[in-house]
Write an enzyme that holds these catalytic residues in place. Sequence first.
Site, PDB file in Angstrom:
ATOM      1  N   GLY A  87       2.490   2.079  10.750  1.00 34.19           N
ATOM      2  CA  GLY A  87       3.384   3.227  10.598  1.00 34.19           C
ATOM      3  C   GLY A  87       4.098   3.635  11.879  1.00 34.19           C
ATOM      4  O   GLY A  87       4.679   4.715  11.945  1.00 34.19           O
ATOM      5  N   LYS A 128       0.064   4.228  -0.240  1.00 32.67           N
ATOM      6  CA  LYS A 128      -0.612   5.400   0.347  1.00 32.67           C
ATOM      7  C   LYS A 128      -0.427   6.613  -0.571  1.00 32.67           C
ATOM      8  O   LYS A 128      -0.376   6.461  -1.771  1.00 32.67           O
ATOM      9  CB  LYS A 128      -0.091   5.664   1.757  1.00 32.67           C
ATOM     10  CG  LYS A 128      -0.074   4.391   2.616  1.00 32.67           C
ATOM     11  CD  LYS A 128       0.065   4.696   4.074  1.00 32.67           C
ATOM     12  CE  LYS A 128       0.246   3.392   4.831  1.00 32.67           C
ATOM     13  NZ  LYS A 128       0.093   3.540   6.258  1.00 32.67           N
ATOM     14  N   SER A 183       3.636  -2.269  10.348  1.00 34.03           N
ATOM     15  CA  SER A 183       5.090  -2.224  10.561  1.00 34.03           C
ATOM     16  C   SER A 183       5.798  -3.531  10.205  1.00 34.03           C
ATOM     17  O   SER A 183       6.749  -3.940  10.882  1.00 34.03           O
ATOM     18  CB  SER A 183       5.411  -1.803  12.002  1.00 34.03           C
ATOM     19  OG  SER A 183       4.930  -0.492  12.246  1.00 34.03           O
ATOM     20  N   GLU A 224      -6.847   4.325   7.942  1.00 34.72           N
ATOM     21  CA  GLU A 224      -6.714   5.766   7.650  1.00 34.72           C
ATOM     22  C   GLU A 224      -7.981   6.303   7.000  1.00 34.72           C
ATOM     23  O   GLU A 224      -8.370   7.444   7.232  1.00 34.72           O
ATOM     24  CB  GLU A 224      -5.470   6.004   6.773  1.00 34.72           C
ATOM     25  CG  GLU A 224      -4.188   5.828   7.588  1.00 34.72           C
ATOM     26  CD  GLU A 224      -2.983   5.329   6.809  1.00 34.72           C
ATOM     27  OE1 GLU A 224      -2.987   5.411   5.559  1.00 34.72           O
ATOM     28  OE2 GLU A 224      -2.034   4.840   7.454  1.00 34.72           O
ATOM     29  N   GLU A 273      -5.092  -5.335  10.669  1.00 34.77           N
ATOM     30  CA  GLU A 273      -4.105  -4.283  10.860  1.00 34.77           C
ATOM     31  C   GLU A 273      -4.400  -3.522  12.151  1.00 34.77           C
ATOM     32  O   GLU A 273      -5.183  -2.563  12.142  1.00 34.77           O
ATOM     33  CB  GLU A 273      -4.169  -3.304   9.688  1.00 34.77           C
ATOM     34  CG  GLU A 273      -3.858  -3.924   8.349  1.00 34.77           C
ATOM     35  CD  GLU A 273      -3.325  -2.878   7.389  1.00 34.77           C
ATOM     36  OE1 GLU A 273      -2.198  -3.053   6.908  1.00 34.77           O
ATOM     37  OE2 GLU A 273      -4.009  -1.875   7.137  1.00 34.77           O
ATOM     38  N   ASN A 281       0.870  -1.184   0.000  1.00 39.23           N
ATOM     39  CA  ASN A 281       0.000   0.000   0.000  1.00 39.23           C
ATOM     40  C   ASN A 281       0.901   1.227   0.000  1.00 39.23           C
ATOM     41  O   ASN A 281       1.499   1.569   1.018  1.00 39.23           O
ATOM     42  CB  ASN A 281      -0.884  -0.039   1.257  1.00 39.23           C
ATOM     43  CG  ASN A 281      -1.701   1.230   1.421  1.00 39.23           C
ATOM     44  OD1 ASN A 281      -1.813   2.033   0.500  1.00 39.23           O
ATOM     45  ND2 ASN A 281      -2.269   1.406   2.600  1.00 39.23           N
ATOM     46  N   HIS A 341      -9.404   0.717   4.961  1.00 48.63           N
ATOM     47  CA  HIS A 341      -8.129   0.950   5.649  1.00 48.63           C
ATOM     48  C   HIS A 341      -8.369   1.875   6.846  1.00 48.63           C
ATOM     49  O   HIS A 341      -9.198   2.778   6.776  1.00 48.63           O
ATOM     50  CB  HIS A 341      -7.120   1.567   4.675  1.00 48.63           C
ATOM     51  CG  HIS A 341      -5.734   1.599   5.230  1.00 48.63           C
ATOM     52  ND1 HIS A 341      -5.327   2.562   6.132  1.00 48.63           N
ATOM     53  CD2 HIS A 341      -4.676   0.773   5.045  1.00 48.63           C
ATOM     54  CE1 HIS A 341      -4.069   2.328   6.465  1.00 48.63           C
ATOM     55  NE2 HIS A 341      -3.647   1.245   5.827  1.00 48.63           N
TER      56      HIS A 341
HETATM   57  C1  PEP Z   1      -0.682  -0.008   6.063  1.00 42.27           C
HETATM   58  O1  PEP Z   1      -0.801   1.174   5.846  1.00 42.27           O
HETATM   59  O2  PEP Z   1      -1.546  -0.797   5.653  1.00 42.27           O
HETATM   60  C2  PEP Z   1       0.469  -0.453   6.830  1.00 42.27           C
HETATM   61  C3  PEP Z   1       0.472  -1.669   7.286  1.00 42.27           C
HETATM   62  O3  PEP Z   1       1.473   0.467   7.017  1.00 42.27           O
HETATM   63  P1  PEP Z   1       2.934   0.166   7.657  1.00 42.27           P
HETATM   64  O4  PEP Z   1       3.445  -1.104   7.032  1.00 42.27           O
HETATM   65  O5  PEP Z   1       3.749   1.356   7.257  1.00 42.27           O
HETATM   66  O6  PEP Z   1       2.754   0.030   9.108  1.00 42.27           O
END
Ligand code: PEP
Length: 252
Positions: free
Chosen positions: A172, A11, A213, A96, A166, A9, A94
């Site tokens: 992040g 973003k 992460s 976000e 997630e 992703n 997601h």
């Molecule tokens: C994500 O945005 O779906 C995600 C898992 O981000 P990150 O790997 O940066 O934590």
Amino acid sequence: MRTPLVAGNWKMNKTVAEARDLVTTMSPRLNEIAGVEKVLCPPYLALMAVASMLADTDLGLGAQDMHWEEKGAFTGEVAPNMVKEFCRYVIIGHSERRAYFGETDETVNRKVAAALKYGLTPIVCVGETLDQYESGLTAEVVRRQINGGLAGIDSANAPKIVVAYEPVWAIGTGKASSGENANTVHQKVLRRALSELFGADGADAIRILYGGSVTASNAAEFFAYPDIDGALVGGASLKPDEFVAITKAALR
Ligand code: PEP
């Protein structure tokens, strides 16, 4: 046996020119990794350019969101049939989108139904916030998100659905969940909730990814668990060496 899936992703990162550069570096290396489904999710504006670059590869393309209506007065939105012109996958719900753009389980549900109607594979994201995690509410929250987001979906569609667990506190932040914690949520909460919706066979066919992460250094810890079927990767998907290493680690 579920084929592992690793999705990146991106973003809100990469212009079209930058996306081309990243794909030029990454796609030949990813393409060599057989046995893992690989998906890139760049921003909308780069989808067309990246689609043509992936045409002769084994890599799939995904959008990061979409509307559920196929056309109309929805300024700024992108319809499922438009996404379908370039993509096989779409990320839905997601955290976000939920936190900053008012996404709810009900809008997730409409989007999932629309994705399936248009032959897209929805990657449906669920996960609890830090407060909810610390209050012991993880199971309740993700169960509610699954039941709401997938309400009314026919069990014949189950194998076409991908779920991504997630935890919001891990996205992040550099503070990934442990593999054991993620596997417990996948196995004891998500797979069970999916089984109540779609039956044991339907639930068994659904890939459940972990996201939050994931890096080249911790990926293998997750993929060692039987109910972790791959990863949704944010930050590390913009770094070719990291993303290639994560994808290799997903091989079973
Ligand atoms: C994500 O945005 O779906 C995600 C898992 O981000 P990150 O790997 O940066 O934590």
